[in-house]
Design an enzyme around this catalytic site. Structure first.
Site, PDB file in Angstrom:
ATOM      1  N   HIS A  60       0.832  -1.312   0.027  1.00 26.26           N
ATOM      2  CA  HIS A  60       0.029  -0.066  -0.043  1.00 26.26           C
ATOM      3  C   HIS A  60       0.998   1.450  -0.132  1.00 26.26           C
ATOM      4  O   HIS A  60       0.316   2.493  -0.306  1.00 26.26           O
ATOM      5  CB  HIS A  60      -0.917  -0.261   1.303  1.00 26.26           C
ATOM      6  CG  HIS A  60      -2.028  -1.000   0.881  1.00 26.26           C
ATOM      7  ND1 HIS A  60      -3.391  -0.815   1.274  1.00 26.26           N
ATOM      8  CD2 HIS A  60      -2.292  -2.117   0.168  1.00 26.26           C
ATOM      9  CE1 HIS A  60      -4.187  -1.638   0.831  1.00 26.26           C
ATOM     10  NE2 HIS A  60      -3.556  -2.432   0.150  1.00 26.26           N
ATOM     11  N   SER A  66      -0.393  -1.050  -6.140  1.00 23.66           N
ATOM     12  CA  SER A  66      -0.040  -2.189  -7.080  1.00 23.66           C
ATOM     13  C   SER A  66       0.429  -1.890  -8.240  1.00 23.66           C
ATOM     14  O   SER A  66       0.328  -0.717  -8.862  1.00 23.66           O
ATOM     15  CB  SER A  66      -1.531  -2.953  -7.559  1.00 23.66           C
ATOM     16  OG  SER A  66      -2.113  -3.504  -6.498  1.00 23.66           O
ATOM     17  N   LYS A  88     -14.489  -7.566  -8.499  1.00 23.51           N
ATOM     18  CA  LYS A  88     -13.733  -8.718  -9.435  1.00 23.51           C
ATOM     19  C   LYS A  88     -13.204  -9.785  -8.470  1.00 23.51           C
ATOM     20  O   LYS A  88     -13.003 -10.817  -9.098  1.00 23.51           O
ATOM     21  CB  LYS A  88     -12.905  -7.754 -10.172  1.00 23.51           C
ATOM     22  CG  LYS A  88     -12.076  -8.444 -11.497  1.00 23.51           C
ATOM     23  CD  LYS A  88     -11.154  -7.425 -12.092  1.00 23.51           C
ATOM     24  CE  LYS A  88     -10.592  -8.201 -13.474  1.00 23.51           C
ATOM     25  NZ  LYS A  88      -9.826  -7.320 -14.095  1.00 23.51           N
ATOM     26  N   ASP A  89     -12.595  -9.515  -7.341  1.00 25.38           N
ATOM     27  CA  ASP A  89     -12.124 -10.292  -6.532  1.00 25.38           C
ATOM     28  C   ASP A  89     -13.386 -11.477  -6.350  1.00 25.38           C
ATOM     29  O   ASP A  89     -12.814 -12.664  -6.019  1.00 25.38           O
ATOM     30  CB  ASP A  89     -11.376  -9.737  -5.345  1.00 25.38           C
ATOM     31  CG  ASP A  89     -10.059  -9.235  -5.544  1.00 25.38           C
ATOM     32  OD1 ASP A  89      -9.717  -9.652  -6.622  1.00 25.38           O
ATOM     33  OD2 ASP A  89      -9.603  -8.655  -4.785  1.00 25.38           O
ATOM     34  N   GLU A 105       5.196 -33.860  -1.723  1.00 20.60           N
ATOM     35  CA  GLU A 105       3.970 -33.420  -2.292  1.00 20.60           C
ATOM     36  C   GLU A 105       4.388 -32.620  -3.486  1.00 20.60           C
ATOM     37  O   GLU A 105       5.481 -32.231  -3.707  1.00 20.60           O
ATOM     38  CB  GLU A 105       3.372 -32.450  -1.372  1.00 20.60           C
ATOM     39  CG  GLU A 105       2.603 -33.159   0.165  1.00 20.60           C
ATOM     40  CD  GLU A 105       1.517 -33.718  -0.347  1.00 20.60           C
ATOM     41  OE1 GLU A 105       1.328 -34.875  -0.790  1.00 20.60           O
ATOM     42  OE2 GLU A 105       0.283 -33.136  -0.136  1.00 20.60           O
TER      43      GLU A 105
END
Lengths: 254, 418
Positions: free
Chosen positions: B212, B216, B240-241, B284
């Protein structure tokens, strides 16, 4: 000294152990048509009951089911009285009582199916040194799962001429290494089915593997049924989110 | 929002702790580049995956017993007798895989669009710290069911630490709590498996803090120059998320309900047995590329260094990549090498899944060398010799199709159609 040995063993594990097995010829496992496969998969209750009969009359001589209690057998489509009657056939050691003595009593619904041997050493002693594995999870604990188990059970053949089989071992092309301590476990008509199904080796194998899949994954039906509802819900939810996203973003140029 | 702020209770709280202004600043009005594509969904998805893991993990711990003789049976107790225990466990075990899928995509997105470049180096580092902590957490979590693969995976991985000179033995004994993998190992792994996720939450908070500060990055890799380049986070990116979350949950639900053991190893349904080594010890899936690098180097210490180096080298990425241009969109050669690198990592994963025999050894070695060459040779040289495409003037320009600078007021008016 102990440390040096451990260290050497550790190094051997890391660098040799990872090298994988000497790959022995392994038979091609045939895919079976199981009713519990697929999104809408369900257990076949009749097959489960027949499979339990095979387990009880054949497998249970050597193999335990340590995670299955008699109460779980109601899931095979048997009612409580039938399961109570089955449990009553078994004697369970309990105690100590008020005098400090162990005693036996007929099994009740809450009891685990009794193991055929008192401990692993007793099991090995009666089986030529080999330990018959517990079957509770066997359908999930082998690569290939139910198909592998069915192939193994029906796959016993005479060893090819160039393969030497050790004393007390049997040849099975599906078993890793091809030599298995378990002799061919089922012959035709090893059990007598009450529903009149012909008890062929193939049929009994299918049935007992069906039962073992239930034993390994008893929540399979509930899981798949819930899954369909969850996916349908999420499809609608996601569509709504998508529509909302389009609506919100239509306010601006982008 | 204004009406909400008039509420006397809200005002009472706000005067004493300005939490609503803070949330508004960081989550609602927070200016976000207006051109973020769907690859930017994966950060928030990673956060949600972490929360899912913590919530299911806490409930699983109600029922789990971290004791070597009881652990395996307690997991089966969860699967069979605990109400919806099977659901909790399958969500938790597949949730780990989903978390890694999301984080790997998030990381590759950062690589493609140059999100690690100035001034976001610390943001990048914090992300890598989270990744390392996730790996430690996932590894220890996989040990807890105390199946064959748990036990032997733990044995192989902890044995790597013996390779370190001088401190190796001491470190390994400390990890084991004894001289072999055993009950003390299980106990401490359980304790640490419970602790680490909360430490991850702490690093995530700092990761967001760093994010922040400079906001972004975006697909063009150029800075926001003014309000015409940004959108308020809410509602544009919240919705959108949410849409992305729906897709994520659909994939997740498919795994949990219809293929819960697909990503696991059958051997882990066999209780741990120190006397029987499984023929094939595989970690894994999310560790496979690193495992391949470990096995590619025929020397224990160098192999371990190679494996750790493969993650550590990412910390130097902001300086190894010498190009001033962030986004691969404007770097035609880098773009191709990026996809080659992705392919290389996939090949490493595939090799890691297979026994190290025959051609797998050779492919594994070539792919391992290429992995490091990408960072140490290709990226530094590309920055010097690559001819990059011209960058757009601003984020708003290509989006809005208009040329040149507009007065911000006029631009805002044009954009707000409602």
């Amino acid at each position: 000294m102990m440390r040096a040995v451990m260290g050497a063993a550790a190094a051997a594990i890391v660098f040799a152990g990872l090298a994988g097995p000497a790959s022995a010829a392994v038979g091609e496992i045939e895919k079976q048509n199981w009713s519990f496969d697929g999104v809408f998969g369900k257990f076949d209750k009749a097959a489960l009951q027949r499979g339990f009969q095979v387990y009880k009359e054949v497998c249970a001589g050597c193999h335990g089911l340590e995670y299955i209690a008699f109460r779980n057998l109601t899931e095979l489509g048997l009612n409580e009285d039938q399961v109570k009657a089955i449990a009553a056939e078994y004697e369970i050691e309990d105690g100590p009582d008020d005098e400090g003595e162990m005693f036996t009593r007929p099994a009740i619904l809450a009891d685990i199916l009794p193991s055929p041997f008192a401990n692993d050493n007793a099991a090995r002693a009666s089986n030529n040194g080999a330990l018959p594995p517990d079957l509770s999870l066997i359908a999930k604990a082998r690569t290939g799962g139910p198909d592998y188990l069915h192939a193994l059970l029906t796959g016993y053949v005479d060893a090819p001429a160039d393969v030497k089989i050790n004393e007390g071992m049997s040849y099975n092309p599906y078993f890793p290494g091809n030599q298995i301590a378990m002799p061919p476990p089922i012959d035709d008509d090893a059990v007598e089915y009450t529903d009149g199904t012909p008890a062929t080796v193939d049929q009994m194998s299918l049935d007992v593997v069906h039962f073992l899949m239930w034993a390994a994954e008893p929540k399979l039906e509930i899981r798949k049924r819930m899954g369909i509802k969850v996916i349908l819900f999420l499809l609608v939810l996601t569509a709504l989110f998508y529509a909302s996203k389009r609506k919100v973003w239509s306010r601006i140029d982008h | 929002m204004e009406k909400f702020m008039q509420n006397p209770i809200v005002r009472w709280v706000e005067y004493r702790l300005p939490v609503f202004a803070f949330m508004n600043h960081q989550l609602v009005d927070y200016p976000t580049p207006r051109n973020l594509n769907y690859w930017w969904n994966f950060g928030s998805l990673a956060g949600i995956a972490l929360v899912i893991q913590i919530v299911t993990g806490i409930v699983l711990a109600f029922h789990y017993t971290p004791q070597a003789d009881l652990a395996f049976a307690s997991v089966e107790h969860i699967m069979r007798n605990v109400n919806y225990g099977w659901l909790l466990r399958y969500v938790h075990s597949n949730g780990a895989s989903m978390f890694f899928i999301v984080v790997f995509i998030h990381l590759f997105r950062g690589m493609y669009y140059g999100s690690y470049k100035a001034p976001r180096e610390i943001l990048w580092w914090l992300g890598l710290v989270i990744l390392l902590m996730m790996m430690a957490t996932a590894f220890m979590g996989y040990v807890l069911p105390w199946g064959q693969m748990s036990y032997w995976g733990a044995t192989v991985i902890t044995n790597m630490f013996t390779a370190f000179p001088l401190v190796g033995d001491w470190l390994t004994t400390l990890l084991w709590g004894g001289f072999v993998v055993g009950n003390p190992t299980l106990n401490r792994f359980f304790s640490l498996h419970y602790l680490l996720p909360f430490m991850i939450v702490g690093v995530v908070v700092v990761h967001l803090w760093a994010l922040h500060v400079h906001k972004s990055n975006n697909p063009l890799g150029i800075d926001m120059k003014g309000p015409q380049d940004s959108l308020p986070f809410h509602p544009y990116y919240t919705i959108k998320d949410m849409y992305g979350l729906g897709i994520f949950l659909l994939v997740f639900a498919y795994l949990v309900f219809f293929a819960p053991n697909m990503l696991g190893e059958a051997d882990n349904y066999i209780p741990a047995n120190p006397l029987v080594t499984p023929p094939h010890i595989v970690p894994e899936w999310y560790f496979l590329p690193f495992y391949s690098i470990l096995r590619a180097i025929p020397d224990k210490l160098l192999g371990v260094i190679g494996m750790f180096g493969a993650t550590m080298i990412l910390f130097a990425l902001p300086w190894l990549d010498t190009s001033k241009v962030r986004s691969a969109k404007f770097r035609p050669i880098f773009k191709q090498f990026f996809w080659l690198f992705v392919l290389d990592v996939l090949v490493l994963g595939w090799v890691g899944k297979n026994p190290p025999e025959g051609m797998f050894i050779i492919i594994g070695r070539v792919a391992s060398v290429y992995y490091f060459a990408h960072f140490l040779v290709i990226l530094p040289l590309l920055g010097k010799f690559e001819k990059t495409c011209p960058l757009p003037e601003s984020i708003g320009t290509p989006v809005l199709g208009g040329g040149g600078e507009m007065p911000s007021g006029a631009a805002a008016a044009k954009r707000e159609k409602s």
